[in-house]
Design a protein around this motif. Structure first.
Motif, PDB file in Angstrom:
ATOM      1  N   MET A   1      82.877  71.516  35.204  1.00  3.84           N
ATOM      2  CA  MET A   1      81.904  71.601  36.296  1.00  3.84           C
ATOM      3  C   MET A   1      82.518  72.201  37.560  1.00  3.84           C
ATOM      4  SD  MET A   1      79.171  70.949  34.892  1.00  3.84           S
ATOM      5  CE  MET A   1      78.095  71.162  36.322  1.00  3.84           C
TER       6      MET A   1
ATOM      7  N   GLN B   1      80.951  75.362  39.367  1.00  4.44           N
ATOM      8  CA  GLN B   1      80.607  75.295  40.793  1.00  4.44           C
ATOM      9  C   GLN B   1      81.241  76.455  41.561  1.00  4.44           C
ATOM     10  OE1 GLN B   1      81.626  71.382  42.198  1.00  4.44           O
ATOM     11  NE2 GLN B   1      79.804  71.283  43.490  1.00  4.44           N
TER      12      GLN B   1
ATOM     13  N   ILE C   1      73.569  74.914  40.500  1.00  3.85           N
ATOM     14  CA  ILE C   1      73.749  73.496  40.173  1.00  3.85           C
ATOM     15  C   ILE C   1      72.966  72.642  41.165  1.00  3.85           C
ATOM     16  CG2 ILE C   1      75.440  71.605  40.060  1.00  3.85           C
ATOM     17  CD1 ILE C   1      77.569  73.684  39.427  1.00  3.85           C
TER      18      ILE C   1
ATOM     19  N   PRO D   1      78.289  67.191  41.227  1.00  6.42           N
ATOM     20  CA  PRO D   1      77.710  68.216  40.349  1.00  6.42           C
ATOM     21  C   PRO D   1      77.361  67.709  38.947  1.00  6.42           C
ATOM     22  CG  PRO D   1      80.073  68.515  40.501  1.00  6.42           C
ATOM     23  CD  PRO D   1      79.727  67.377  41.439  1.00  6.42           C
ATOM     24  N   TYR D   2      77.584  66.465  38.685  1.00  7.51           N
ATOM     25  CA  TYR D   2      77.204  65.880  37.395  1.00  7.51           C
ATOM     26  C   TYR D   2      77.011  64.389  37.603  1.00  7.51           C
ATOM     27  CZ  TYR D   2      82.064  64.489  37.580  1.00  7.51           C
ATOM     28  OH  TYR D   2      83.264  63.966  37.989  1.00  7.51           O
TER      29      TYR D   2
ATOM     30  N   ARG E   1      74.185  67.118  33.713  1.00  5.81           N
ATOM     31  CA  ARG E   1      74.110  67.976  34.896  1.00  5.81           C
ATOM     32  C   ARG E   1      72.729  68.616  34.940  1.00  5.81           C
ATOM     33  NH1 ARG E   1      77.720  72.225  31.917  1.00  5.81           N
ATOM     34  NH2 ARG E   1      76.227  72.713  30.305  1.00  5.81           N
TER      35      ARG E   1
ATOM     36  N   ASP F   1      79.920  77.083  30.520  1.00  8.57           N
ATOM     37  CA  ASP F   1      80.860  76.015  30.138  1.00  8.57           C
ATOM     38  C   ASP F   1      82.256  76.519  29.801  1.00  8.57           C
ATOM     39  OD1 ASP F   1      79.124  73.871  30.357  1.00  8.57           O
ATOM     40  OD2 ASP F   1      78.291  74.240  28.366  1.00  8.57           O
TER      41      ASP F   1
END
Ligand code: ADP
Ligand code: MG
Ligand code: MG
Length: 365
Positions: free
Chosen positions: A62, A66, A90, A98-99, A109, A239
């Protein structure tokens, strides 16, 4: 239950209009949630439960996403573009993260849903493939000055063909399922190309190829195409963004998108690398990169295609020898069949080596 708790971390408690599974991705669990957002307005978000098995360090993943999306967004704004459609965005939780995590330890997320665009599963239309090439090229161009040392290497040695080959040798020696003797031809095919397996990584070590921000899952299904204009919009599924070689990104698109057959086609006579599609993608990719690749990188694009395909074949072969533990299989010998299509593609590229190099040269300006 789990999801409700996650949604409330995003401040979405009620007013949910719909909640449905979405897309055909194979890694994460993806949902689209539509809800009432303020006075009479609706909002759609893409909610994903991350695949914790594949991504052992979700926080590091993440952080990369970001950083990279913030960088692309800034450039879109400077250019007067539309940052909501030119990159993933995001959505932070109410705690500014962020998650978020659910009670079972899962990672979730949320992204703004990109409206009016589609990610296609297959190359049905060469124009669509061309658009995807431009978008992946743009991704490289937009991130060409990005300080790549800031990115986490979230999966170690992700594309290191030589290491994969070493692994194959080890598995052949151990032969845990007694399958090696039945696939000597495939094993020989791999070993015969041992020298080449090192070419790109060694060039990188000598500094002849720059380490760049790479996407590492450059298939058509990770590109959003505008429903109205038919133009490519942006890349999603970040990812596996990490430091790597641009030619592997290029190569994976070719491996998958320019093949005339499915990855698990049983009739090998149907498997080849389509030079028309190869040319289309090469043209789009270099157009998108707009001069940001080095001469050497461009020169090594055919090698990227070949080694990426080779590497993939090796991975299927390893999995077959290990008893099908990594890739899901739907029939006996599935992984072996997949390995064979990849090796057939490699052999076909070797036959078409001159043509591939000529095509790349033609657009290398
Ligand atoms: P996976 O890693 O499982 O492939 P993706 O992140 O690619 O998951 O998401 C699955 C699908 O969801 C994509 O192929 C695309 O169709 C769609 N998608 C992903 N992100 C967005 C977004 N922000 N807006 C709209 N659709 C998206
Ligand atoms: Mg995807
Ligand atoms: Mg993915």
């Amino acid at each position: 239950m789990e999801k409700q708790e996650v949604l409330s971390a995003y401040g979405i408690e009620d007013g949910i209009i719909s909640d449905r599974p979405y897309g055909t991705g194979h890694i994460n669990d993806t949902f689209v949630i539509e809800y009432m957002h303020g006075e009479g307005s609706r909002k759609k978000i893409l909610l994903q439960k991350m695949n914790h098995k594949v991504f052992k360090r979700p926080e590091a993943v993440m952080e990369n996403i970001q950083n990279v999306t913030a960088y692309i967004r800034e450039q879109a704004i400077k250019r007067g573009g539309d940052p909501r459609r030119e990159t993933l965005n995001i959505i932070l939780t109410e705690n500014g993260k962020p998650y978020c995590r659910d009670l079972t330890g899962g990672y979730w997320r949320a992204y703004d849903f990109i409206e009016g665009a589609t990610a296609y599963d297959r190359v049905e239309d060469p124009e669509c493939f061309y658009q995807s090439a431009i978008v992946f090229g743009n991704f490289q161009r937009l991130l060409s000055e990005y300080p790549v040392e800031n990115l986490n290497e979230t999966i170690a040695d992700f594309h290191n063909t030589a290491k994969r080959l070493e692994m194959l040798k080890k598995v052949v020696a151990e032969d845990p399922c007694g399958r090696a003797s039945g696939v000597q031809e495939e094993i020989d095919f791999a070993i015969e190309r041992e020298k080449e397996a090192h070419v790109l990584t060694e060039m990188a070590e000598r500094g002849e190829l720059p380490v760049r921000v790479t996407h590492n899952d450059t298939k058509l299904n990770n590109v959003m195409i505008d429903d109205t204009t038919g133009k490519g919009l942006c890349v999603v599924d970040l990812d596996t963004v990490m430091p790597g070689l641009s030619v592997y990104d290029f190569g994976d698109s070719i491996r998958f998108g320019a093949s005339t057959a499915a990855e698990d086609e049983q009739d090998l006579s149907k498997v080849s690398c389509d030079m028309i599609l190869f040319e289309i993608y090469t043209r789009g990719y270099l157009e998108g990169c707009a001069g940001k690749l080095t001469k050497k990188e461009i020169e090594m694009m055919p090698m990227g295609a070949k080694l990426m395909t080779f590497e993939c074949g090796i991975r299927f072969l390893i999995d077959y020898l290990q008893g099908d533990v990594y890739f899901k299989i739907h029939r006996e010998n599935h992984n072996l069949e997949r390995c064979r299509t990849q090796f057939r593609l490699v052999a076909d590229m070797e036959n078409k080596w001159e043509i591939m190099n000529r095509i790349v040269k033609k657009y290398a300006k």
